[in-house]
Design a protein around this motif. Structure first.
Motif, PDB file in Angstrom:
ATOM      1  N   ASP A 178     -25.240 -33.703   2.263  1.00 52.15           N
ATOM      2  CA  ASP A 178     -24.658 -33.907   3.598  1.00 52.15           C
ATOM      3  C   ASP A 178     -25.707 -33.831   4.700  1.00 52.15           C
ATOM      4  OD1 ASP A 178     -22.173 -34.349   2.618  1.00 52.15           O
ATOM      5  OD2 ASP A 178     -21.453 -32.296   2.906  1.00 52.15           O
ATOM      6  N   ILE A 179     -26.944 -34.210   4.386  1.00 53.56           N
ATOM      7  CA  ILE A 179     -27.997 -34.313   5.403  1.00 53.56           C
ATOM      8  C   ILE A 179     -28.266 -35.805   5.564  1.00 53.56           C
ATOM      9  CG2 ILE A 179     -30.342 -33.681   6.057  1.00 53.56           C
ATOM     10  CD1 ILE A 179     -30.143 -31.315   4.163  1.00 53.56           C
ATOM     11  N   ILE A 180     -27.760 -36.355   6.645  1.00 50.97           N
ATOM     12  CA  ILE A 180     -27.764 -37.811   6.790  1.00 50.97           C
ATOM     13  C   ILE A 180     -28.923 -38.313   7.629  1.00 50.97           C
ATOM     14  CG2 ILE A 180     -25.271 -37.910   6.528  1.00 50.97           C
ATOM     15  CD1 ILE A 180     -25.075 -38.240   9.563  1.00 50.97           C
ATOM     16  N   TYR A 181     -29.674 -37.432   8.300  1.00 52.11           N
ATOM     17  CA  TYR A 181     -30.754 -37.854   9.178  1.00 52.11           C
ATOM     18  C   TYR A 181     -32.102 -37.538   8.546  1.00 52.11           C
ATOM     19  CZ  TYR A 181     -27.207 -38.370  12.775  1.00 52.11           C
ATOM     20  OH  TYR A 181     -26.120 -38.754  13.490  1.00 52.11           O
ATOM     21  N   THR A 182     -33.058 -38.469   8.672  1.00 50.86           N
ATOM     22  CA  THR A 182     -34.424 -38.311   8.157  1.00 50.86           C
ATOM     23  C   THR A 182     -35.367 -39.009   9.113  1.00 50.86           C
ATOM     24  OG1 THR A 182     -33.535 -38.366   5.910  1.00 50.86           O
ATOM     25  CG2 THR A 182     -35.922 -38.597   6.171  1.00 50.86           C
ATOM     26  N   TYR A 183     -36.520 -38.369   9.380  1.00 53.41           N
ATOM     27  CA  TYR A 183     -37.531 -38.958  10.254  1.00 53.41           C
ATOM     28  C   TYR A 183     -38.489 -39.834   9.454  1.00 53.41           C
ATOM     29  CZ  TYR A 183     -36.324 -35.730  14.038  1.00 53.41           C
ATOM     30  OH  TYR A 183     -35.682 -35.054  15.028  1.00 53.41           O
ATOM     31  N   THR A 184     -38.992 -40.869  10.107  1.00 55.05           N
ATOM     32  CA  THR A 184     -40.213 -41.564   9.682  1.00 55.05           C
ATOM     33  C   THR A 184     -41.100 -41.612  10.924  1.00 55.05           C
ATOM     34  OG1 THR A 184     -39.225 -43.691  10.216  1.00 55.05           O
ATOM     35  CG2 THR A 184     -39.033 -42.953   7.971  1.00 55.05           C
ATOM     36  N   LYS A 232     -17.491 -39.779   6.577  1.00 54.51           N
ATOM     37  CA  LYS A 232     -16.625 -38.602   6.686  1.00 54.51           C
ATOM     38  C   LYS A 232     -17.110 -37.775   7.880  1.00 54.51           C
ATOM     39  CE  LYS A 232     -19.358 -35.733   3.482  1.00 54.51           C
ATOM     40  NZ  LYS A 232     -19.316 -34.933   2.243  1.00 54.51           N
ATOM     41  N   SER A 233     -16.323 -36.780   8.243  1.00 51.69           N
ATOM     42  CA  SER A 233     -16.665 -35.938   9.389  1.00 51.69           C
ATOM     43  C   SER A 233     -17.584 -34.812   8.936  1.00 51.69           C
ATOM     44  CB  SER A 233     -15.399 -35.351  10.018  1.00 51.69           C
ATOM     45  OG  SER A 233     -14.577 -36.389  10.514  1.00 51.69           O
ATOM     46  N   ILE A 234     -18.661 -34.606   9.699  1.00 53.24           N
ATOM     47  CA  ILE A 234     -19.617 -33.518   9.455  1.00 53.24           C
ATOM     48  C   ILE A 234     -19.736 -32.711  10.736  1.00 53.24           C
ATOM     49  CG2 ILE A 234     -21.964 -32.937   8.761  1.00 53.24           C
ATOM     50  CD1 ILE A 234     -22.150 -35.577   7.350  1.00 53.24           C
ATOM     51  N   ASN A 235     -19.638 -31.419  10.618  1.00 55.67           N
ATOM     52  CA  ASN A 235     -19.618 -30.552  11.797  1.00 55.67           C
ATOM     53  C   ASN A 235     -21.049 -30.253  12.270  1.00 55.67           C
ATOM     54  OD1 ASN A 235     -18.711 -28.910  13.828  1.00 55.67           O
ATOM     55  ND2 ASN A 235     -18.421 -27.114  12.525  1.00 55.67           N
ATOM     56  N   ILE A 236     -21.694 -31.261  12.803  1.00 57.51           N
ATOM     57  CA  ILE A 236     -23.046 -31.064  13.345  1.00 57.51           C
ATOM     58  C   ILE A 236     -23.167 -31.662  14.745  1.00 57.51           C
ATOM     59  CG2 ILE A 236     -24.203 -30.973  11.105  1.00 57.51           C
ATOM     60  CD1 ILE A 236     -24.918 -33.916  11.468  1.00 57.51           C
ATOM     61  N   TYR A 237     -22.019 -31.895  15.407  1.00 58.19           N
ATOM     62  CA  TYR A 237     -22.060 -32.541  16.720  1.00 58.19           C
ATOM     63  C   TYR A 237     -21.330 -31.715  17.789  1.00 58.19           C
ATOM     64  CZ  TYR A 237     -23.193 -36.475  13.661  1.00 58.19           C
ATOM     65  OH  TYR A 237     -23.760 -37.278  12.720  1.00 58.19           O
ATOM     66  N   ILE A 296     -25.678 -29.023  20.318  1.00 61.86           N
ATOM     67  CA  ILE A 296     -26.321 -29.619  21.496  1.00 61.86           C
ATOM     68  C   ILE A 296     -27.234 -28.609  22.170  1.00 61.86           C
ATOM     69  CG2 ILE A 296     -25.851 -30.568  23.790  1.00 61.86           C
ATOM     70  CD1 ILE A 296     -23.350 -31.843  22.674  1.00 61.86           C
ATOM     71  N   SER A 297     -26.755 -27.363  22.338  1.00 61.97           N
ATOM     72  CA  SER A 297     -27.585 -26.336  22.974  1.00 61.97           C
ATOM     73  C   SER A 297     -28.820 -26.006  22.134  1.00 61.97           C
ATOM     74  CB  SER A 297     -26.747 -25.075  23.209  1.00 61.97           C
ATOM     75  OG  SER A 297     -26.251 -24.568  21.986  1.00 61.97           O
ATOM     76  N   GLU A 298     -28.728 -26.117  20.822  1.00 68.49           N
ATOM     77  CA  GLU A 298     -29.892 -25.834  19.972  1.00 68.49           C
ATOM     78  C   GLU A 298     -30.991 -26.882  20.175  1.00 68.49           C
ATOM     79  OE1 GLU A 298     -28.500 -25.661  16.012  1.00 68.49           O
ATOM     80  OE2 GLU A 298     -27.489 -23.712  16.223  1.00 68.49           O
ATOM     81  N   TYR A 299     -30.647 -28.145  20.268  1.00 66.26           N
ATOM     82  CA  TYR A 299     -31.651 -29.197  20.380  1.00 66.26           C
ATOM     83  C   TYR A 299     -32.135 -29.394  21.809  1.00 66.26           C
ATOM     84  CZ  TYR A 299     -31.088 -30.703  15.559  1.00 66.26           C
ATOM     85  OH  TYR A 299     -31.101 -30.759  14.191  1.00 66.26           O
ATOM     86  N   HIS A 300     -31.432 -28.811  22.787  1.00 61.83           N
ATOM     87  CA  HIS A 300     -31.842 -28.969  24.179  1.00 61.83           C
ATOM     88  C   HIS A 300     -33.161 -28.242  24.416  1.00 61.83           C
ATOM     89  CE1 HIS A 300     -31.680 -29.855  28.303  1.00 61.83           C
ATOM     90  NE2 HIS A 300     -31.307 -28.661  28.716  1.00 61.83           N
ATOM     91  N   THR A 301     -34.102 -28.900  25.063  1.00 60.06           N
ATOM     92  CA  THR A 301     -35.453 -28.418  25.410  1.00 60.06           C
ATOM     93  C   THR A 301     -36.334 -28.226  24.180  1.00 60.06           C
ATOM     94  OG1 THR A 301     -34.890 -26.053  25.355  1.00 60.06           O
ATOM     95  CG2 THR A 301     -34.491 -27.241  27.432  1.00 60.06           C
ATOM     96  N   CYS A 302     -35.935 -28.720  23.005  1.00 59.06           N
ATOM     97  CA  CYS A 302     -36.781 -28.642  21.806  1.00 59.06           C
ATOM     98  C   CYS A 302     -37.500 -29.972  21.602  1.00 59.06           C
ATOM     99  CB  CYS A 302     -35.933 -28.308  20.571  1.00 59.06           C
ATOM    100  SG  CYS A 302     -35.328 -26.613  20.557  1.00 59.06           S
TER     101      CYS A 302
END
Length: 1684
Positions: free
Chosen positions: A52-58, A69-74, A79-85
């Motif tokens: 259930d890890i759908i994102y990957t960087y290149t 399906k619905s994944i509870n990561i939004y 949002i507060s975790e990724y802000h200013t990172c």
């Protein structure tokens, strides 16, 4: 063997992931992989997808695999975790890319673009939503309303632009580029959306397993659920429509689609789109569905006609679109050709008619969709976009279906173009820079799709050019286009003729970067032409529906402003041309931004969760070039800086700065920072860095800047504090110096003043001693002289004594004669010393001691000859006119009960309020009674009256200084409660409010004053809250509003006011009204009600309260930024919707509002809401709606509305949504008054007059619809009748009336004058002034009773009275009036001499009954000139006996008209009888001058010194005098002069109705003076208007059949009325040759210029009375005539 190798590689990768990464699942950034190939990348994505890890960087490019399906990561926490990172600090996420793009905007001030690409069904639309959600959440200070609008715009676009396909249940059938705009503070200010290539063919045809656009099914499903919507839009079940059943799709979930429809309507509301526009959109959609059901029949192969079932369909579509039925038939059956301006109509064949029907449906939907996008842009970004933006590109993915048409060609062309841009940005551009700068790198090979793009777009011969050529040819066809394609590109490597030789004549293929796609050429030419429905849109421009009319005129301005190749025109531009221009403009925008890429990958074709198709993903990875991307991201240097920019940015890291050798300096920066040489390279002009080095350098730079900033702040703070200390020290020294100097100067001045006082006292002692000596010397000299002249005086005593006796006898005889005639005698001044010596002692004996007011009041009222004493006695008589002096003494001694004491206090202060001349007397008497009073209780009661008086009215300027001195002295001398009384008076005697109170104090105020306190008033709000504040006696309603605003933290008080809520209704309290006066008025009304109904309780008349709410709504479409004001406006809106039912709220909208209201009141609904929460139905729904069902049916409906419309919204958002919905109604912000129309029209007479900020509205009370409305600028005049409850509104001739669509309103289209009856006329006038001040002159002149006039001074009254007396004497001297008959006097029957004591007694008896109204002059007493209730036995003027008999009868008629019979008793007569009496009086007196003068003298007598100036009898006499002054004036100059003096004297009274009539009569006099003499007695209309102090009016007809009601004065001539008419109709002043004609039957006569119009009306009335046929007579404004 190959399969074994692949399996072995998969096992090796699985082992590597398990052993080397441990708990981590795969590689988060695939640039960190040691071995890069497609199998390893695919395996890495598979492992992460299964976890259930759908994102990957290149690198900086994000790969997103659709989970289905619905994944509870939004949520908000993510949002507060990724802000200013930074990008890469946390696990890969779309939020990280959005944060990186937003940070780049803030730091680098560069426009950004997020390009989201992938196949259809890969999740591009959802990714776009997540990016917008993140930006709206993290942006500081962004309005929640702007956030809601941006997010809700997606809801509308998904409904109208998405549809189900075989690959995606919610596929975007159009592309969009959303520019989120930022201001200078990096806050979101709006969003601009650009759409690309809507798939129009889906409207009329869908492939197997696919559906039409979502909104079609949502609309039909809502129609099945809601009968009202089904009737409004003529909706049927989905199986009925052919456009919804072209493919065998699955069954529709009606419940789900209906809920989505509610979400769409709520989105429309959030975007503030009016309800009529929403209805118009749905009407267009319903018309499109009905178009598909039209079945044509072939007549003879050349002509087409409608079938029998088509007639009903055509009627329905015509009604929905507001078109003419015949015009719509013409559009469907006939084609128009325009050849050089000549229009030729050609009947359509059946195939052409069907294609024309499809084209019409597609054109309607396409134009509606484009209009919606434009409307959304105007709502989400109304001209507020800043210079910076972050673009989010959600474009259609690569498509390869079993049947591919023109739309798939355009979509795949778009993906080719974007893929080219991506390759250029990632590969070609990057490697070309490396080569130019001469750095070492490993060259990466990538797939170049340039040949494929050239075959599609490169001129002169390409796919689109060949297609356009066929569209411009008259007989262009798909086969010709395909033949040209095969000939031109047969040898091209990217082109094939078809999958099978048998299909070469119908299809062709292109090898795209994503694979080979076979296209079916059928329909290419027709779709590219996009036939414009110009005739249809011309007919739609005349539609009855406002939205349809607006839609027909709408143009896509992007296409209009686009530049086309030379030789082309807008009409010849094809769909492909437009699309290519759009796409090129998009590429131009992307090239000027910093792009961020999100590559969406589709894991399987079945749209199943947890299913990963490796081969499908591998194909996508190949044509996406992910392997090459990873390689260049890992081996390349993505960060570039020029040498100068790098030194400027990072020179802060160097301790010793030297710029002699820049290259060495650059290497020193890297060496000091400890950067490995493999991670950076120095080129010819640029420095190349990898991400790790760049991040480390940025961290070191920020740390260094922070440390240096702290040092700078430290030194700056020290410098600032030092300078501030020095400045404060110098200021203190200056203040000390100035204070010491001031103190020494004061001390010196006091010492000098003391020395001067001592000197003056000593000099006074010396002067008095000298004066005593001089007086003694003078006395001695006079004594000597007196002794010398003693003998001479004795000899003259006898002579003087005899003369004095004789003179006294003659004086007594004259006095007795005057007393016998009931006349007050004036003193005789013969300049005789003995007489003056005789009268002076009598005056001294009659002097009165005024030190005690109550002892003075208890004395008998004697005759006082002294003028000052008489004036004081007169004031005191007025003060105790209705009070017993004994009760006043009892009040001071405390012998009365509380009720009687309150009555005396209220009456004394009420007299002071009513009469200005009594105020100083009240203050003086209270001061005298409070000084040296031995009884403390008595003094306390006097001080109570004094304190209540000072807050009710102020002393005059002459008394003010002495009053303040008295108060100051008592503040020093007294103590305890009396000192507090003194302090109260001192604080309130300096009040800046000059207006006095209107009512005496109430019992509550008196009780508060006894304890030296104020009244605590409780103010009610519409949300059931209350606030209590202390109200001072001098506080007005405006002061209370300011106090409430401070207590509520309300930012502005504009438009807010206080209302008084009584049992008989609600009334606005003016800002200058005292609240204590309102309380007193309540108490007086309560006491009156209690006295009339003694058996009822005090509370039976209703509870009085103050209510605080909004009164003026000047910006009804803008929401306040103050949350306190928003909450109060929300409460007022709920009160208007639910309690007062002021808006035409439908049941559906009422439930939506109730859901939002329940969310505010109850919070988020629980899973099982309790029914008792919604039991009070009337608190959520208007009575009009709630009574349609019983309560048990409403409770579950309200609970469902709460969950559907209010759930998950915070309180402020729910209030804002509620207010926004209510603001859409035109009646929002309208103050409504119930009025009665006094005239003739087809509608009901009882209507509602609405006062709005932009004009007036006539509202139907039944359905709250606006029957008529106009703006304030269209109003010519507004007249408030002073005598009754009428308000007259006159409009300009050029006024544009905005009517409703009802037929009955057409009757009043040309009407320009409206008369209404309402008791709230003054409130209406005040509200109109507040909204539109230019009309204040009209209204304030009529609101005379509410103006505060300055009281007439005593000198003015004496001067006016003296003028009247002089005029009376002139009448007597000229023998105009006849001396009263001698009825026998007292002197004639008494010849004996009276004693002095008897003479004084008679004088006092006669003087007590004369009221001192005037003097007796030549036998004419005051009773001769004053009002009489009895019939006069003789006339006032000298006339013949026959005329005297007539005028005595006239006086009897005057008594009858005023309500007095011959016996003096009041009688009642009808209005018609009064008119007859006036006409009879005028008829008798107008012909003879003597009778006319006698009539004026009688009326002046009856209006002089009436006991009750405001009585009905007196006002009737004044009304008759007004009629007479407006018709004819007295002929004698002396009588006319006497009339003017009488009118001026009475008009000086601004408090009574008598003064108003006197001023009106004076105006009538001066208007009538100098005009032509009237010939006829006034008509009934003229009499009624004049007696009510109103101008006369008549209808003037014009030659075009119109007429105007014109108001004019009774004395107005023809020329005067012509000038009024010119101004009324807008005719220029220099227009000559116009006249007024009198039309009687078939004859007409031109009125002369000096002829009075009212005289002509009177003549008509005479003719109508004498004529049995009753010929109709009218005024006509005549056509232009020539003068010879």
């Amino acid at each position: 063997m190959l399969e074994r190798i692949l399996l072995l590689k998969k096992a090796i990768y699985q082992f590597v992931y398990t052993m080397s990464i441990g708990r981590k699942v795969g590689y988060a950034d695939m640039t960190a992989m040691s071995e890069i190939d497609e199998i390893g990348i695919n395996q890495n994505l598979n492992v992460r997808y299964n976890s259930d890890i759908i994102y990957t960087y290149t690198g900086s490019i994000l790969l997103a695999v659709n989970p289905y399906k619905s994944i509870n990561i939004y949520n908000t926490q993510n949002i507060s975790e990724y802000h200013t990172c930074k990008l890469g600090d946390l696990s890969p996420h779309v939020f990280a890319v959005a944060e990186a793009a937003y940070t780049s905007i803030v730091d680098d001030n560069i426009n950004q673009a997020c390009v989201i690409s992938g196949e259809s069904g890969a999740g591009k639309t959802e990714t776009t939503k997540f990016i917008l959600q993140y930006l709206c959440t993290v942006t500081s200070n962004v309005s929640s309303w702007v956030q809601e609008q941006i997010l809700e715009a997606n809801t509308i676009l998904e409904a109208f632009g998405n549809a189900k396909t075989t690959r995606n249940d919610n596929s975007s059938r159009f592309g969009k580029f959303m520019q989120v705009c930022f201001d200078d503070y990096n806050c979101i200010k709006g969003c601009v959306i650009q759409d690309y290539l809507l798939e129009q063919s889906r409207i009329t045809f869908q492939s197997e397993g696919e559906r039409n656009y979502n909104i079609m099914y949502q609309l039909v499903a809502q129609g099945q659920k809601n009968i009202g919507i089904a009737k409004s839009f003529n909706l049927k079940p989905p199986e009925f429509y052919k456009y919804l059943n072209t493919s065998n799709s699955e069954k529709i979930n009606m419940h789900s689609e209906s809920k989505k429809f509610d979400a769409v309507t709520m989105a429309f509301t959030v975007l503030q789109i009016p309800q009529f526009v929403i209805d118009g959109v749905f009407k267009v959609l319903s018309s499109i569905l009905w178009l598909g059901n039209i079945e044509f029949i072939d007549v003879d192969g050349e002509v087409t006609d409608f079938s029998s079932s088509d007639q009903e369909v055509i009627s329905i579509i015509s009604n929905l679109l507001g078109l003419n039925r015949c015009d719509f038939k013409k559009v469907l059956l006939i084609r128009q050709i325009n050849v050089r301006g000549n229009i030729t109509e050609i009947p359509l064949k059946i195939k052409e008619a069907i294609e024309n029907r499809h084209a019409l449906a597609k054109a309607l939907y396409s134009k509606t969709f484009t209009w919606l996008v434009s409307k959304i842009n105007s709502c989400t970004n109304p001209g507020q976009d800043g210079a910076k933006f972050l673009g989010v590109l959600d474009i259609f993915g690569f498509e390869n279906f079993s049947h591919n048409s023109f739309e798939q060609l355009c979509i795949n062309y778009t993906n080719e173009k974007l893929h080219k841009f991506f390759n250029h940005y990632v590969f070609a551009l990057e490697q070309s820079i490396y080569e130019q700068e001469g750095i070492y790198f490993n060259h990466v090979e990538f797939t170049d799709n340039t040949p494929c793009l050239e075959i599609m777009e490169k001129p002169p011969r390409c796919v689109f050019k060949l297609l356009t050529e066929q569209c411009h040819m008259p007989k262009g066809s798909d086969s010709a286009f395909l033949c040209n394609m095969h000939t031109e590109f047969e040898s091209h490597p990217n082109y094939i003729k078809g999958s099978d030789r048998r299909l070469w004549e119908t299809e062709f293929g292109i090898k795209h970067y994503a694979g080979l796609v076979i296209y079916a050429a059928g329909g290419f030419v027709e779709k590219n032409r996009d036939v414009q429905q110009d005739v249809m849109f011309d007919y739609m421009s005349c539609s009855k529906d406002l939205f349809i009319k607006d839609l027909s005129k709408y143009q896509d301005f992007q296409f209009i402003s686009s530049s086309y190749p030379r030789g082309s025109s807008k009409s010849k531009c094809t769909v492909s041309d437009n699309f290519r221009h759009q796409l090129q403009s998009l590429i131009d925008v992307l090239q000027n931004t910093k792009p961020w890429y999100v590559r969406c990958i589709k894991p399987n074709l079945q749209k199943r969760p947890n299913t990963y198709d490796s081969s499908l993903v591998l194909d996508q990875l190949k044509y996406l070039g992910v392997v090459d991307i990873i390689r260049i991201r890992r081996e390349g240097f993505p960060i570039h800086f020029s040498h100068e920019d790098f030194i400027v940015r990072y020179k802060c890291l160097m301790k010793y700065k030297s710029f002699e050798n820049p290259e060495k300096y650059l290497k020193n920066i890297f060496q000091i920072s400890g950067m490995p040489p493999t991670e950076w390279q120095i080129g010819k002009t640029k420095i190349f860095l990898r991400n790790e080095v760049y991040e480390l350098l940025e961290t070191n730079r920020k740390d260094t800047i922070y440390k240096n900033a702290v040092i700078i702040q430290k030194y700056w703070n020290r410098y600032y504090c030092q300078k501030s200390f020095i400045r404060n020290k110098q200021a203190v020294l200056k203040i000390q110096h100035a204070y010491r100097g001031w103190r020494l100067r004061i001390r010196f001045m006091r010492m000098r003043r003391s020395a001067i006082v001592i000197q003056s006292r000593l000099r006074g002692v010396f002067a008095r001693e000298v004066a005593v000596a001089l007086r003694e010397m003078k006395r001695v000299d006079e004594e000597l002289k007196r002794r010398d002249g003693m003998y001479g005086q004795l000899t003259s005593i006898n002579t003087h004594t005899l003369a004095d006796c004789e003179r006294l006898i003659q004086e007594e005889i004259r006095v007795l004669a005057h007393i016998s005639e009931n006349i007050q005698t004036e003193p005789i001044n013969d300049n005789n010393d003995s007489e003056s010596n005789t009268t002076r002692p009598s005056i001294q004996q009659d002097s009165v001691d005024l030190d005690n007011i109550f002892d003075f009041l208890c004395e008998s009222n004697g005759s006082l000859d002294s003028a000052p004493i008489g004036e004081i006695n007169d004031n005191i008589k007025k003060l105790v006119k209705y009070l017993d002096a004994e009760e006043l003494c009892k009040y001071m001694r405390g012998e009365l009960n509380a009720e009687r004491e309150l009555h005396i206090i209220q009456y004394i202060i009420g007299l002071g309020i009513e009469r200005e001349e009594l105020r100083d007397e009240i203050f003086i008497q209270c001061i005298r009674q409070s000084r040296n009073n031995p009884n403390i209780d008595w003094t306390d009661r006097i001080w109570l009256i004094l304190c209540l008086s000072i807050v009710a009215f102020q002393p005059s300027k002459l008394l003010f200084r002495y009053f303040v001195s008295f108060i100051k002295k008592n503040m020093i001398d007294l103590d305890g409660k009396f000192r507090q009384y003194s302090q109260w008076c001192f604080d309130n005697c300096k009040s800046t409010k000059v207006s006095t109170r209107m009512y005496p104090p109430s019992s509550v105020e008196v009780a508060a004053m006894r304890r030296l306190g104020t009244i605590v008033c409780r103010f009610f709000f519409l949300d059931a809250r209350t606030k209590a504040i202390d109200v001072h006696p001098t506080d007005t309603a405006g002061d209370a509003v300011q106090k409430l605003a401070e207590k509520l933290n309300l930012i502005t008080t504009d438009g807010w006011a206080i209302y008084q809520n009584r049992a008989d209704g609600e009334e606005h309290i003016k800002s200058y009204d005292y609240l204590y006066d309102i309380i007193s008025a309540w108490e007086m009304k309560q006491s009156t009600y209690t006295s009339t109904r003694k058996t009822a309780n005090a509370s039976s008349s209703g509870e009085n309260r103050f209510v605080f709410k909004k009164r003026l709504f000047k910006l009804t479409q803008e929401l306040s930024q103050d949350p306190v004001e928003v909450s109060m406006l929300y409460s007022q809106a709920v009160h208007s919707v639910v309690k007062k039912d002021e808006f035409p709220v439908s049941e559906k909208v009422a439930l939506q509002l109730a859901g939002l209201q329940a969310q505010v009141a109850l919070g988020d609904p629980s899973k099982q809401p309790k029914p008792e929460y919604y039991s009070d139905i009337n608190s959520f729904l208007p009575m009009r709606i709630s009574k349609t069902r019983e309560q048990q049916f409403w409770i579950p409906i309200l609970a469902q509305a709460h969950r559907q419309y209010g759930s998950s919204r915070n309180e402020l958002t729910a209030k804002v949504l509620y207010l926004s919905c209510v603001m859409q109604y035109p009646l929002y912000g309208t103050t409504m008054f119930k009025v009665n129309y006094k005239g003739y029209w087809n509608m009901a007479s009882n209507i509602i007059l609405g006062i709005h900020f932009d004009g007036l509205k006539f509202i139907n009370p039944e359905d709250k619809s606006v029957m008529l409305q106009f703006k304030y600028v269209d109003i010519e005049s507004i007249l408030l009748d002073p005598s009754d409850s009428f308000i007259t509104i006159s409009l300009n001739r050029s006024a544009q009336l905005l009517k409703s669509s009802r037929d009955e309103s057409s009757f009043i289209e040309s009407q320009k004058c409206f008369v209404f009856e309402t008791p709230q006329k003054n409130e209406i006038g005040s509200l109109i002034i507040s909204y539109y001040p230019p009309l204040s002159n009209w209204i304030l002149n009529n609101l005379e009773c509410s103006k505060k006039y300055k009281g007439t001074t005593k000198e003015d009254r004496l001067r006016l009275h003296q003028n009247v007396v002089l005029c009376r004497r002139q009448l007597v001297d000229m023998n105009i009036v006849k001396k009263p008959h001698d009825l026998g006097g007292f002197l004639r029957n008494t010849l004996r001499r009276l004693s002095k004591h008897r003479l004084e007694k008679l004088r006092s008896e006669q003087g007590s009954s004369m009221q001192d109204h005037g003097e007796i002059y030549k036998g004419f007493s005051h009773t001769f000139w004053a009002f009489s209730k009895q019939q006069i036995p003789f006339c006032l003027s000298t006339i013949s006996d026959q005329e005297e008999v007539v005028m005595v009868q006239v006086f009897d008629l005057i008594l009858t008209f005023s309500g007095l019979g011959t016996s003096g008793e009041s009688i009642k007569r009808a209005e018609d009888e009064h008119v007859r009496i006036i006409q009879s009086i005028m008829d008798k007196c107008m012909k003879k001058e003597a009778l006319l003068n006698e009539l004026y003298l009688q009326l002046i007598k009856q209006t002089t010194d009436h006991p009750d100036a405001n009585s009905r009898v007196n006002l009737k006499n004044w009304a008759l005098l007004c009629v007479l002054c407006s018709v004819i004036l007295p002929s004698m100059k002396a009588v006319r002069k006497y009339l003017i003096a009488h009118l001026k004297r009475c008009s000086s009274d601004f408090l009574s109705e008598e003064g108003k009539y006197a001023r009106f009569a004076e105006n009538c006099f001066f208007r009538t003076q100098g005009t032509r003499r009237r010939q006829w007695t006034p008509s009934r209309e003229e009499i009624l208007c004049t007696t009510n102090r109103r101008p006369c009016y008549a209808k003037f007809y014009f030659m075009d059949g119109q007429y105007y009601s014109i108001e004019f004065q009774p004395s107005s001539t023809t020329n005067d009325v012509l000038e009024i008419i010119k101004k009324k109709i807008g005719l220029q002043d220099n227009a000559k040759g116009y006249s007024i004609y009198e039309v009687i039957g078939n004859s007409e006569r031109s009125l002369s210029s000096e002829e009075k119009v009212c005289d002509v009306m009177a003549k008509w009335e005479k003719y109508q009375v004498t004529s049995q046929q009753g010929i109709q007579v009218t005024f006509t404004k005549i056509k232009y005539c020539f003068r010879i």
